[in-house]
Enzyme design. Sequence first.
Site, PDB file in Angstrom:
ATOM      1  N   ASP A 168       0.842  -1.114   0.035  1.00 16.34           N
ATOM      2  CA  ASP A 168       0.123  -0.039   0.012  1.00 16.34           C
ATOM      3  C   ASP A 168       0.804   1.404  -0.154  1.00 16.34           C
ATOM      4  O   ASP A 168       0.334   2.413   0.499  1.00 16.34           O
ATOM      5  CB  ASP A 168      -1.036   0.195   1.129  1.00 16.34           C
ATOM      6  CG  ASP A 168      -1.950  -1.317   1.195  1.00 16.34           C
ATOM      7  OD1 ASP A 168      -2.358  -1.746   0.024  1.00 16.34           O
ATOM      8  OD2 ASP A 168      -2.082  -1.851   2.244  1.00 16.34           O
TER       9      ASP A 168
ATOM     10  N   LYS B  75       1.777   2.111  -5.354  1.00 14.76           N
ATOM     11  CA  LYS B  75       2.171   1.690  -6.371  1.00 14.76           C
ATOM     12  C   LYS B  75       1.379   1.925  -7.540  1.00 14.76           C
ATOM     13  O   LYS B  75       1.718   2.365  -8.577  1.00 14.76           O
ATOM     14  CB  LYS B  75       2.535   0.111  -6.289  1.00 14.76           C
ATOM     15  CG  LYS B  75       3.405  -0.120  -5.034  1.00 14.76           C
ATOM     16  CD  LYS B  75       3.379  -1.830  -4.739  1.00 14.76           C
ATOM     17  CE  LYS B  75       2.333  -2.261  -4.161  1.00 14.76           C
ATOM     18  NZ  LYS B  75       2.039  -1.994  -2.875  1.00 14.76           N
TER      19      LYS B  75
ATOM     20  N   GLY C 212      -4.676  -4.566  -3.847  1.00 14.24           N
ATOM     21  CA  GLY C 212      -5.756  -3.360  -4.187  1.00 14.24           C
ATOM     22  C   GLY C 212      -4.803  -2.060  -4.466  1.00 14.24           C
ATOM     23  O   GLY C 212      -4.208  -1.470  -3.495  1.00 14.24           O
ATOM     24  N   HIS C 213      -4.771  -1.601  -5.680  1.00 15.98           N
ATOM     25  CA  HIS C 213      -3.924  -0.520  -6.324  1.00 15.98           C
ATOM     26  C   HIS C 213      -4.848   0.648  -6.491  1.00 15.98           C
ATOM     27  O   HIS C 213      -5.612   0.488  -7.646  1.00 15.98           O
ATOM     28  CB  HIS C 213      -3.170  -0.895  -7.291  1.00 15.98           C
ATOM     29  CG  HIS C 213      -2.028  -1.881  -6.953  1.00 15.98           C
ATOM     30  ND1 HIS C 213      -1.141  -2.565  -7.867  1.00 15.98           N
ATOM     31  CD2 HIS C 213      -1.760  -2.435  -5.840  1.00 15.98           C
ATOM     32  CE1 HIS C 213      -0.341  -3.459  -7.256  1.00 15.98           C
ATOM     33  NE2 HIS C 213      -0.571  -3.389  -6.003  1.00 15.98           N
ATOM     34  N   THR C 214      -4.874   1.600  -5.940  1.00 14.84           N
ATOM     35  CA  THR C 214      -5.642   2.995  -6.225  1.00 14.84           C
ATOM     36  C   THR C 214      -5.027   3.868  -6.982  1.00 14.84           C
ATOM     37  O   THR C 214      -3.974   4.284  -6.907  1.00 14.84           O
ATOM     38  CB  THR C 214      -6.032   3.524  -4.837  1.00 14.84           C
ATOM     39  OG1 THR C 214      -6.397   2.677  -3.725  1.00 14.84           O
ATOM     40  CG2 THR C 214      -7.241   4.554  -4.819  1.00 14.84           C
TER      41      THR C 214
ATOM     42  N   GLN D 276       1.961  -6.264  -3.255  1.00 14.90           N
ATOM     43  CA  GLN D 276       2.479  -6.187  -1.783  1.00 14.90           C
ATOM     44  C   GLN D 276       3.752  -5.361  -1.555  1.00 14.90           C
ATOM     45  O   GLN D 276       3.939  -4.309  -2.527  1.00 14.90           O
ATOM     46  CB  GLN D 276       2.523  -7.694  -1.452  1.00 14.90           C
ATOM     47  CG  GLN D 276       1.663  -8.472  -1.239  1.00 14.90           C
ATOM     48  CD  GLN D 276       0.993  -8.969  -2.723  1.00 14.90           C
ATOM     49  OE1 GLN D 276       1.314  -9.572  -3.355  1.00 14.90           O
ATOM     50  NE2 GLN D 276      -0.612  -8.841  -2.943  1.00 14.90           N
TER      51      GLN D 276
ATOM     52  N   ARG E  64     -10.137  -3.075   5.988  1.00  9.90           N
ATOM     53  CA  ARG E  64      -9.605  -3.101   7.455  1.00  9.90           C
ATOM     54  C   ARG E  64      -8.708  -1.791   7.518  1.00  9.90           C
ATOM     55  O   ARG E  64      -8.247  -1.389   6.533  1.00  9.90           O
ATOM     56  CB  ARG E  64      -8.490  -4.183   7.555  1.00  9.90           C
ATOM     57  CG  ARG E  64      -9.521  -5.497   7.485  1.00  9.90           C
ATOM     58  CD  ARG E  64      -8.509  -6.760   7.819  1.00  9.90           C
ATOM     59  NE  ARG E  64      -7.706  -6.812   6.508  1.00  9.90           N
ATOM     60  CZ  ARG E  64      -6.730  -7.847   6.575  1.00  9.90           C
ATOM     61  NH1 ARG E  64      -6.429  -8.685   7.475  1.00  9.90           N
ATOM     62  NH2 ARG E  64      -6.110  -8.034   5.317  1.00  9.90           N
TER      63      ARG E  64
HETATM   64  P1  GDP Z   1      -0.909   0.389  -3.620  1.00  7.66           P
HETATM   65  O1  GDP Z   1      -1.401  -1.089  -2.980  1.00  7.66           O
HETATM   66  O2  GDP Z   1       0.831   0.503  -3.193  1.00  7.66           O
HETATM   67  O3  GDP Z   1      -1.267   0.489  -5.003  1.00  7.66           O
HETATM   68  O4  GDP Z   1      -1.480   1.456  -2.605  1.00  7.66           O
HETATM   69  P2  GDP Z   1      -3.180   1.488  -2.062  1.00  7.66           P
HETATM   70  O5  GDP Z   1      -3.733   2.202  -3.232  1.00  7.66           O
HETATM   71  O6  GDP Z   1      -3.471   0.553  -1.450  1.00  7.66           O
HETATM   72  O7  GDP Z   1      -2.892   2.774  -0.978  1.00  7.66           O
HETATM   73  C1  GDP Z   1      -2.397   3.863  -1.146  1.00  7.66           C
HETATM   74  C2  GDP Z   1      -3.509   4.850  -0.713  1.00  7.66           C
HETATM   75  O8  GDP Z   1      -2.681   5.913  -0.601  1.00  7.66           O
HETATM   76  C3  GDP Z   1      -4.540   5.191  -1.900  1.00  7.66           C
HETATM   77  O9  GDP Z   1      -5.808   5.592  -1.159  1.00  7.66           O
HETATM   78  C4  GDP Z   1      -3.982   6.295  -2.644  1.00  7.66           C
HETATM   79  O10 GDP Z   1      -5.156   6.934  -3.432  1.00  7.66           O
HETATM   80  C5  GDP Z   1      -3.233   7.295  -1.711  1.00  7.66           C
HETATM   81  N1  GDP Z   1      -2.225   7.751  -1.999  1.00  7.66           N
HETATM   82  C6  GDP Z   1      -1.200   7.768  -2.958  1.00  7.66           C
HETATM   83  N2  GDP Z   1      -0.342   8.528  -3.035  1.00  7.66           N
HETATM   84  C7  GDP Z   1      -0.661   9.300  -2.229  1.00  7.66           C
HETATM   85  C8  GDP Z   1       0.129  10.531  -1.722  1.00  7.66           C
HETATM   86  O11 GDP Z   1       1.139  11.047  -2.259  1.00  7.66           O
HETATM   87  N3  GDP Z   1      -0.649  11.418  -0.708  1.00  7.66           N
HETATM   88  C9  GDP Z   1      -1.863  11.057  -0.272  1.00  7.66           C
HETATM   89  N4  GDP Z   1      -2.217  11.678   0.771  1.00  7.66           N
HETATM   90  N5  GDP Z   1      -2.434   9.993  -0.618  1.00  7.66           N
HETATM   91  C10 GDP Z   1      -1.819   9.197  -1.433  1.00  7.66           C
HETATM   92  P1  IMO Z   2      -0.961  -4.217  -2.267  1.00  9.98           P
HETATM   93  O1  IMO Z   2      -0.334  -4.635  -3.780  1.00  9.98           O
HETATM   94  C1  IMO Z   2      -1.201  -4.846   2.044  1.00  9.98           C
HETATM   95  C2  IMO Z   2      -1.168  -8.739   3.594  1.00  9.98           C
HETATM   96  C3  IMO Z   2      -2.384  -9.300   4.262  1.00  9.98           C
HETATM   97  C4  IMO Z   2      -1.977 -10.272   5.262  1.00  9.98           C
HETATM   98  C5  IMO Z   2      -0.730 -10.945   4.536  1.00  9.98           C
HETATM   99  C6  IMO Z   2      -1.197 -12.125   3.954  1.00  9.98           C
HETATM  100  O2  IMO Z   2      -2.207  -3.558  -2.364  1.00  9.98           O
HETATM  101  O3  IMO Z   2       0.149  -3.356  -1.567  1.00  9.98           O
HETATM  102  P2  IMO Z   2      -2.422 -13.041   1.857  1.00  9.98           P
HETATM  103  O4  IMO Z   2      -3.921 -12.423   1.340  1.00  9.98           O
HETATM  104  O5  IMO Z   2      -1.478 -12.683   0.722  1.00  9.98           O
HETATM  105  O6  IMO Z   2      -2.745 -14.288   2.094  1.00  9.98           O
HETATM  106  O7  IMO Z   2      -2.155 -11.908   2.889  1.00  9.98           O
HETATM  107  O8  IMO Z   2      -0.251  -9.805   3.548  1.00  9.98           O
HETATM  108  N1  IMO Z   2      -1.316  -8.251   2.485  1.00  9.98           N
HETATM  109  C7  IMO Z   2      -1.263  -7.154   2.119  1.00  9.98           C
HETATM  110  N2  IMO Z   2      -1.137  -5.720   2.680  1.00  9.98           N
HETATM  111  N3  IMO Z   2      -1.140  -4.467   0.755  1.00  9.98           N
HETATM  112  C8  IMO Z   2      -1.266  -5.503   0.011  1.00  9.98           C
HETATM  113  O9  IMO Z   2      -1.324  -5.557  -1.399  1.00  9.98           O
HETATM  114  C9  IMO Z   2      -1.285  -6.928   0.485  1.00  9.98           C
HETATM  115  N4  IMO Z   2      -1.655  -7.999  -0.122  1.00  9.98           N
HETATM  116  C10 IMO Z   2      -1.530  -8.855   1.355  1.00  9.98           C
HETATM  117  O10 IMO Z   2      -2.996  -8.087   4.890  1.00  9.98           O
HETATM  118  O11 IMO Z   2      -1.194  -9.640   6.408  1.00  9.98           O
HETATM  119 MG    MG Z   3      -2.953  -1.493  -1.772  1.00 12.73          MG
END
Ligand code: GDP
Ligand code: IMO
Ligand code: MG
Length: 430
Positions: free
Chosen positions: A14, A17, A41-43, A231, A310
């Site tokens: 998170d 990416k 989950g990539h936002t 991840q 979560r």
């Molecule tokens: P990923 O899994 O690495 O793609 O990241 P996620 O999407 O799970 O979580 C990143 C969260 O931070 C998302 O809600 C994005 O919209 C948000 N985000 C990304 N870059 C920034 C930033 O520079 N500032 C803020 N405030 N939010 C950001």
């Molecule tokens: P992105 O790509 C954050 C965590 C889960 C759990 C552990 C194992 O969005 O960064 P799994 O479902 O693989 O059996 O879970 O890894 N986890 C993540 N945490 N971002 C993720 O993906 C994750 N993918 C799995 O919360 O602790």
């Molecule tokens: Mg994510």
Amino acid sequence: MSKVDVLLGLQWGDEGKGKIVDVLTPHYDVIARFQGGPNAGHTLEFNGIKHVLHIIPSGIFHKDKLNVIGNGVLIEPAIFNDEVEALRQKNVEPIDNLFISKKAHLILPSHRLLDAANEQAKGNAKIGSTLKGIGPAYTDKIARTGIRVGDILEFDFREKYQLLKFQHIQIAKMLKFDVDSFRIGDLTLDQYEVKWMEALETLRKFNLINSEYFINQCLKDGKKVLAEGAQGSMLDIDFGSYPFVTSSSTITAGVCSGLGVAPSSIGRVMGITKAYCTRVGAGPFPTELFDSTGRTLCEIGHEYGATTGRSRRCGWIDMPALQYACMLNGVTDLIVTKPDVMDDFDEVKMCVSYTINGKETQEIPFEFNEVEIHPNLISFEGWKQHLNQATKYAELPEKLRKYLQEIEHRTGVNIMAVSVSPDRKDVLFK
Ligand code: GDP
Ligand code: IMO
Ligand code: MG
């Protein structure tokens, strides 16, 4: 011959990416996911709209670019189908610019059953899995009992499916799991299976290819390929905080096996870190904050899982972990996200070493989960300024730049960009 650039997370996932891949996509021809599955989950955010991708690469919003789901990825057809539908509702048609490896393994509904059964059997030691079936599906891959995307085109697919499902149910029963009460959403296993089977029709319509040939041909033709990680390095199956990890190689090495490219084909490795740290699920987190500062990071940073909803655990940036991730991945460029979340902080802290059993160290210990770790923190004055007003890197406040320089100094890697909001437009390149 061009090289594959890599973009991956350096923490516990998170890091942002999806957003950064979307921003970098105009500079590439092909975006390829190499591991993980719907646990990700990539936002992405642009034009006031928010999109969350789980299996589909984050280059999909650029019509003229190709996206590849590599052999190292796990595909859950029903989730994939929902994702395709969600894109279509936003007038994005992925059928022509998304190629899928025939060698990618499938997540069956019964893998999801097993994931739940395994977690229940672990009791208090549960990992906090996303319950998408990741562990059991990779287990079958390694055990040589898995079913691959290419198998859905074969006449004996149903037979293979039934056999594997039967085995999964037996194991779940052995684990004393109540199979009849199991639900995915509000569907029973059998009801979900109908949805899953229907979704195979969507999958069959896509270009199912030997993606290793495709990607290597792209490189030969001088095309630019970006590998998108899921991840983070601290969740890597070998080097993460085992067993509180995911089941794939989340580091650069995973690109080679997950796409079928040689180590000599790897170019730049861009590593992403938040300006602080989060973790979702169980496992060690030395800099975790249990106080109001931790809660503020969670609230201002909207730190709620993009896949499970979560709330994410929050804490200060952890330099021993970051140094470890830079070492494992051979990071050539750093990208820092979300410093804007700390705009109002009087003070920002950084963990520079751990004290374990009275000894100071910068090394991630083998006993990461068992020992008590005291984080040694240094303090920085807060910049107390709204970062979204900056339009260039040079305009970032001096106090933040001091903090960023310390990250560069301690990792030995230059920062190439800083992201200051969720929106695509707010990335400041150095
Ligand atoms: P990923 O899994 O690495 O793609 O990241 P996620 O999407 O799970 O979580 C990143 C969260 O931070 C998302 O809600 C994005 O919209 C948000 N985000 C990304 N870059 C920034 C930033 O520079 N500032 C803020 N405030 N939010 C950001
Ligand atoms: P992105 O790509 C954050 C965590 C889960 C759990 C552990 C194992 O969005 O960064 P799994 O479902 O693989 O059996 O879970 O890894 N986890 C993540 N945490 N971002 C993720 O993906 C994750 N993918 C799995 O919360 O602790
Ligand atoms: Mg994510």
